[in-house]
Design a protein around this motif. Sequence first.
Motif, PDB file in Angstrom:
ATOM      1  N   ARG A 192       0.843  -1.209   0.000  1.00 15.84           N
ATOM      2  CA  ARG A 192       0.000   0.000   0.000  1.00 15.84           C
ATOM      3  C   ARG A 192       0.865   1.240   0.000  1.00 15.84           C
ATOM      4  NH1 ARG A 192      -1.100   2.878   4.942  1.00 15.84           N
ATOM      5  NH2 ARG A 192       0.024   1.974   6.715  1.00 15.84           N
ATOM      6  N   PHE A 193       0.309   2.285  -0.570  1.00 14.11           N
ATOM      7  CA  PHE A 193       0.941   3.588  -0.540  1.00 14.11           C
ATOM      8  C   PHE A 193      -0.141   4.620  -0.270  1.00 14.11           C
ATOM      9  CE2 PHE A 193       2.076   7.590  -2.581  1.00 14.11           C
ATOM     10  CZ  PHE A 193       3.278   7.845  -1.951  1.00 14.11           C
ATOM     11  N   ASP A 194       0.025   5.422   0.761  1.00 13.22           N
ATOM     12  CA  ASP A 194      -0.968   6.422   1.145  1.00 13.22           C
ATOM     13  C   ASP A 194      -0.302   7.780   1.292  1.00 13.22           C
ATOM     14  OD1 ASP A 194      -2.814   4.365   1.344  1.00 13.22           O
ATOM     15  OD2 ASP A 194      -2.562   4.156   3.510  1.00 13.22           O
ATOM     16  N   ILE A 195      -0.973   8.803   0.817  1.00 12.37           N
ATOM     17  CA  ILE A 195      -0.565  10.175   1.105  1.00 12.37           C
ATOM     18  C   ILE A 195      -1.717  10.870   1.802  1.00 12.37           C
ATOM     19  CG2 ILE A 195       0.027  12.428   0.136  1.00 12.37           C
ATOM     20  CD1 ILE A 195       1.422  11.076  -2.122  1.00 12.37           C
ATOM     21  N   HIS A 211      -6.805   5.474  -5.818  1.00 14.69           N
ATOM     22  CA  HIS A 211      -7.874   6.360  -5.361  1.00 14.69           C
ATOM     23  C   HIS A 211      -7.276   7.732  -5.057  1.00 14.69           C
ATOM     24  CE1 HIS A 211     -10.483   2.848  -4.936  1.00 14.69           C
ATOM     25  NE2 HIS A 211      -9.455   2.251  -4.343  1.00 14.69           N
ATOM     26  N   ARG A 212      -7.732   8.734  -5.771  1.00 14.90           N
ATOM     27  CA  ARG A 212      -7.239  10.099  -5.563  1.00 14.90           C
ATOM     28  C   ARG A 212      -8.416  11.020  -5.260  1.00 14.90           C
ATOM     29  NH1 ARG A 212      -5.117  12.463 -10.777  1.00 14.90           N
ATOM     30  NH2 ARG A 212      -7.313  13.001 -11.035  1.00 14.90           N
ATOM     31  N   HIS A 257     -11.026   7.032  -9.170  1.00 16.01           N
ATOM     32  CA  HIS A 257     -11.018   5.726  -8.521  1.00 16.01           C
ATOM     33  C   HIS A 257     -10.885   4.664  -9.611  1.00 16.01           C
ATOM     34  CE1 HIS A 257     -12.203   7.603  -4.757  1.00 16.01           C
ATOM     35  NE2 HIS A 257     -13.068   8.307  -5.465  1.00 16.01           N
ATOM     36  N   MET A 258      -9.834   3.904  -9.540  1.00 16.01           N
ATOM     37  CA  MET A 258      -9.552   2.931 -10.596  1.00 16.01           C
ATOM     38  C   MET A 258      -9.195   1.579  -9.996  1.00 16.01           C
ATOM     39  SD  MET A 258      -6.795   3.257 -13.727  1.00 16.01           S
ATOM     40  CE  MET A 258      -5.419   3.562 -12.609  1.00 16.01           C
ATOM     41  N   ALA A 299      -5.606  17.024   0.083  1.00 18.02           N
ATOM     42  CA  ALA A 299      -5.725  15.968  -0.920  1.00 18.02           C
ATOM     43  C   ALA A 299      -5.311  14.639  -0.324  1.00 18.02           C
ATOM     44  CB  ALA A 299      -4.854  16.279  -2.139  1.00 18.02           C
ATOM     45  N   GLY A 300      -5.719  13.588  -0.993  1.00 23.73           N
ATOM     46  CA  GLY A 300      -5.332  12.256  -0.554  1.00 23.73           C
ATOM     47  C   GLY A 300      -5.095  11.333  -1.733  1.00 23.73           C
ATOM     48  N   LEU A 301      -4.237  10.380  -1.515  1.00 21.77           N
ATOM     49  CA  LEU A 301      -3.944   9.404  -2.558  1.00 21.77           C
ATOM     50  C   LEU A 301      -3.733   8.053  -1.896  1.00 21.77           C
ATOM     51  CD1 LEU A 301      -3.195   8.769  -5.550  1.00 21.77           C
ATOM     52  CD2 LEU A 301      -0.827   9.223  -4.926  1.00 21.77           C
TER      53      LEU A 301
END
Length: 280
Positions: A100-103, A132-133, A141-142, A108-110
């Motif tokens: 997983r990778f989260d910002i 998901h951005r 969302h892909m 904003a969020g990713l």
Amino acid sequence: MDWSAKRGLGALLLSLPLSLPLALGGLSALADTPSPATPQATSAQETPAASDSANTDTQPARPNLLPKPFKAIYKTRLYGIKLTATRELKQQDDGRWFLRFDIDSWVAGLKERSLFEWNPEGHAITHHYEYHRTGLAPDRHMQVVFNWDTHKVTNKLNKEDDWSMSIPDGTLDKLNATMQIRADLINGRRNLKYKVADGGKLKTFRFAIDREETIQTPVGELDTVVIKTLRKNKERETYTYFAKDWDYVLVRISQKEPNGDSASVDIQEGWINGEAITGR
């Protein structure tokens, strides 16, 4: 926040995953992911040769070793806005690996997710990828499902109709390509070329080992291998730093834009199999 700030922040969101230097269309564009409305077999970036089997290196220097589970936290400030990014790799009970990778930030969020396994040759086999951005641009969302019986990926973007495209053996998703780089470094492979299913296209991304360098980070002094992203736009330079003594975990990303702007992100804290990453 003015447009230039939004653009820069958004671009950083895209680049941080190191979904990566791969995703790096770069620090220059927020909505750079091609529309999947018209899937194509290959990208304009590079057309792989038919005989070019993906992600292979015929002469590994050592027996195949796999990256260990890890968690790493990166922090930076862009246009006065704090960003915290987390990358984490876990092995599930069924033997598959979850990356997983989260910002997270207040604007904003990713989130990116990859489910994959390793084959006996030490190459990642992707099963499922999500992106998901939210925030600065229209939400995106892909989901991408890899079917290796048919060698096709099925893409679902927001509420649009599903579509699919053919893929060759070894095709990665944007997120676990970073794990493939790490695995290849661990096993002494130097052919860092990868096919990636990205936004409706099959792209080929190339990297090169540029140098070794000792760097100062918030966790201390680390010996690293520096990987350069190879791209047609040579005015944009991207380097990623992998810690040699810590299972080649990514510890720094730096990028310089053609206009001279630059950005760098360092690891703030991290763990390999629960052991804290510490430098000298």
